[in-house]
Design a protein around this motif. Structure first.
Motif, mmCIF file in Angstrom:
data_model
loop_
_atom_site.group_PDB
_atom_site.id
_atom_site.type_symbol
_atom_site.label_atom_id
_atom_site.label_comp_id
_atom_site.label_asym_id
_atom_site.label_seq_id
_atom_site.Cartn_x
_atom_site.Cartn_y
_atom_site.Cartn_z
ATOM 1 N N PRO A 71 0.773 -1.242 0.000
ATOM 2 C CA PRO A 71 0.000 0.000 0.000
ATOM 3 C C PRO A 71 0.804 1.293 0.000
ATOM 4 N N ALA A 72 1.999 1.292 0.538
ATOM 5 C CA ALA A 72 2.774 2.538 0.626
ATOM 6 C C ALA A 72 3.990 2.519 -0.303
ATOM 7 N N ARG A 73 3.976 1.640 -1.269
ATOM 8 C CA ARG A 73 5.139 1.469 -2.148
ATOM 9 C C ARG A 73 5.560 2.767 -2.832
ATOM 10 N N ALA A 74 4.601 3.505 -3.371
ATOM 11 C CA ALA A 74 4.921 4.754 -4.070
ATOM 12 C C ALA A 74 5.472 5.802 -3.094
ATOM 13 N N GLU A 75 4.928 5.831 -1.881
ATOM 14 C CA GLU A 75 5.419 6.777 -0.872
ATOM 15 C C GLU A 75 6.883 6.488 -0.541
ATOM 16 N N PHE A 76 7.222 5.203 -0.406
ATOM 17 C CA PHE A 76 8.601 4.837 -0.097
ATOM 18 C C PHE A 76 9.524 5.136 -1.275
ATOM 19 N N GLN A 77 9.036 4.983 -2.500
ATOM 20 C CA GLN A 77 9.863 5.293 -3.673
ATOM 21 C C GLN A 77 10.258 6.764 -3.686
ATOM 22 N N ALA A 78 9.395 7.615 -3.169
ATOM 23 C CA ALA A 78 9.690 9.049 -3.130
ATOM 24 C C ALA A 78 10.852 9.354 -2.196
ATOM 25 N N GLN A 79 11.176 8.427 -1.307
ATOM 26 C CA GLN A 79 12.251 8.655 -0.351
ATOM 27 C C GLN A 79 13.600 8.136 -0.834
ATOM 28 N N VAL A 80 13.627 7.414 -1.937
ATOM 29 C CA VAL A 80 14.892 6.882 -2.448
ATOM 30 C C VAL A 80 15.635 8.025 -3.140
ATOM 31 N N PRO A 81 16.836 8.355 -2.656
ATOM 32 C CA PRO A 81 17.582 9.460 -3.260
ATOM 33 C C PRO A 81 17.881 9.203 -4.735
ATOM 34 N N SER A 82 17.889 10.254 -5.521
ATOM 35 C CA SER A 82 18.124 10.119 -6.967
ATOM 36 C C SER A 82 19.543 9.626 -7.265
ATOM 37 N N TRP A 83 20.477 9.808 -6.321
ATOM 38 C CA TRP A 83 21.856 9.388 -6.559
ATOM 39 C C TRP A 83 22.083 7.897 -6.311
ATOM 40 N N VAL A 84 21.084 7.201 -5.780
ATOM 41 C CA VAL A 84 21.229 5.754 -5.579
ATOM 42 C C VAL A 84 21.213 5.097 -6.959
ATOM 43 N N PRO A 85 22.251 4.309 -7.292
ATOM 44 C CA PRO A 85 22.373 3.775 -8.651
ATOM 45 C C PRO A 85 21.512 2.538 -8.924
ATOM 46 N N LEU A 86 20.417 2.393 -8.206
ATOM 47 C CA LEU A 86 19.510 1.263 -8.392
ATOM 48 C C LEU A 86 18.105 1.782 -8.652
ATOM 49 N N ASP A 87 17.292 0.966 -9.282
ATOM 50 C CA ASP A 87 15.900 1.308 -9.525
ATOM 51 C C ASP A 87 15.203 1.542 -8.188
ATOM 52 N N ALA A 88 14.469 2.637 -8.066
ATOM 53 C CA ALA A 88 13.816 2.987 -6.803
ATOM 54 C C ALA A 88 12.842 1.899 -6.344
ATOM 55 N N ASP A 89 12.143 1.282 -7.291
ATOM 56 C CA ASP A 89 11.204 0.223 -6.912
ATOM 57 C C ASP A 89 11.949 -0.975 -6.331
ATOM 58 N N PHE A 90 13.087 -1.324 -6.920
ATOM 59 C CA PHE A 90 13.891 -2.423 -6.380
ATOM 60 C C PHE A 90 14.361 -2.101 -4.966
ATOM 61 N N VAL A 91 14.813 -0.879 -4.747
ATOM 62 C CA VAL A 91 15.296 -0.471 -3.421
ATOM 63 C C VAL A 91 14.165 -0.589 -2.399
ATOM 64 N N VAL A 92 12.976 -0.146 -2.779
ATOM 65 C CA VAL A 92 11.828 -0.205 -1.863
ATOM 66 C C VAL A 92 11.462 -1.657 -1.563
ATOM 67 N N LEU A 93 11.406 -2.490 -2.583
ATOM 68 C CA LEU A 93 11.057 -3.895 -2.359
ATOM 69 C C LEU A 93 12.117 -4.608 -1.522
ATOM 70 N N ALA A 94 13.384 -4.383 -1.847
ATOM 71 C CA ALA A 94 14.468 -5.038 -1.105
ATOM 72 C C ALA A 94 14.498 -4.569 0.347
ATOM 73 N N SER A 95 14.347 -3.267 0.560
ATOM 74 C CA SER A 95 14.363 -2.777 1.940
ATOM 75 C C SER A 95 13.136 -3.264 2.705
ATOM 76 N N GLY A 96 12.030 -3.460 2.005
ATOM 77 C CA GLY A 96 10.847 -4.020 2.652
ATOM 78 C C GLY A 96 11.080 -5.443 3.129
ATOM 79 N N VAL A 97 11.717 -6.243 2.296
ATOM 80 C CA VAL A 97 12.038 -7.625 2.683
ATOM 81 C C VAL A 97 12.995 -7.622 3.865
ATOM 82 N N VAL A 98 13.986 -6.745 3.823
ATOM 83 C CA VAL A 98 14.938 -6.639 4.939
ATOM 84 C C VAL A 98 14.209 -6.232 6.213
#
Length: 139
Positions: free
Chosen positions: A26-53
Motif C-alpha cells: 500500500p505505501a510502495r509509491a510513498e517509499f519510492q519518493a524517499q529513495v535518493p536520486s543518486w542511488v544507482p539502483l531502480d527505486a522500486d527495487f530499493v523499496v522492495l528489497a528494503s521491505g524484505v529486509v
C-alpha cells in the motif's frame, strides 16, 4: 527493566514488520519518493528489497533470537537508510504526510532514536561496550 526491554524490542520488531509489508504494497509509491536520486539502483527495487529486509529484521527482533546481534543489525540498517531521510528533506519531497520542510527536518531527529532504541532494547549496546574493536574485526 528486562521486561521493559523485551516489550520495547517486540514493539520495534512489530513496527519494522508492518513497515516492511507496507513497502511491498500500500505505501510502495510513498517509499519510492524517499529513495535518493543518486542511488544507482531502480527505486522500486530499493523499496522492495528494503521491505524484505525490514520484515526479516522485524521478525528477528520480535523473536528474541540472539537479540543483541539483531539489535546491532537493525541499528546499522537505520543508519544505512538515513541518507534517504536527509535526501527527502533536502529535495523537499513530500511523502507520508511530511509535506513541509519543517516536518521533514524534525523527522531527521527520530532516526537516532531508532538506533538507540534498537541497541538498548536488545542488549546490543551493552554487548558492544563489552567488546574491543580488535576482537570484532581480527586481522
Amino acid at each position: 527493566m528486562n521486561t521493559l526491554k523485551q516489550i520495547a524490542r517486540f514493539i520495534l520488531g512489530t513496527a519494522l514488520t508492518f513497515a516492511g509489508f507496507a513497502h511491498l504494497g500500500p505505501a510502495r509509491a510513498e517509499f519510492q519518493a524517499q529513495v535518493p536520486s543518486w542511488v544507482p539502483l531502480d527505486a522500486d527495487f530499493v523499496v522492495l528489497a528494503s521491505g524484505v529486509v525490514e520484515i526479516a529484521l522485524g521478525i528477528w527482533l520480535a523473536s528474541g533470537f540472539k537479540s543483541h546481534i539483531a539489535g546491532i543489525v537493525a541499528a546499522a540498517f537505520f543508519i544505512a537508510i538515513f541518507p534517504g531521510n536527509i535526501s527527502q528533506w533536502l529535495t523537499g519531497t513530500s511523502a507520508f504526510g511530511l509535506n513541509t520542510d519543517e516536518a521533514r527536518f524534525i523527522r531527521l531527529f527520530f532516526q537516532p532514536v531508532l538506533v538507540i532504541w534498537a541497541l538498548w532494547a536488545t542488549g546490543g549496546w551493552a554487548w558492544l561496550r563489552g567488546r574491543k574493536l580488535s576482537n570484532l574485526w581480527p586481522d
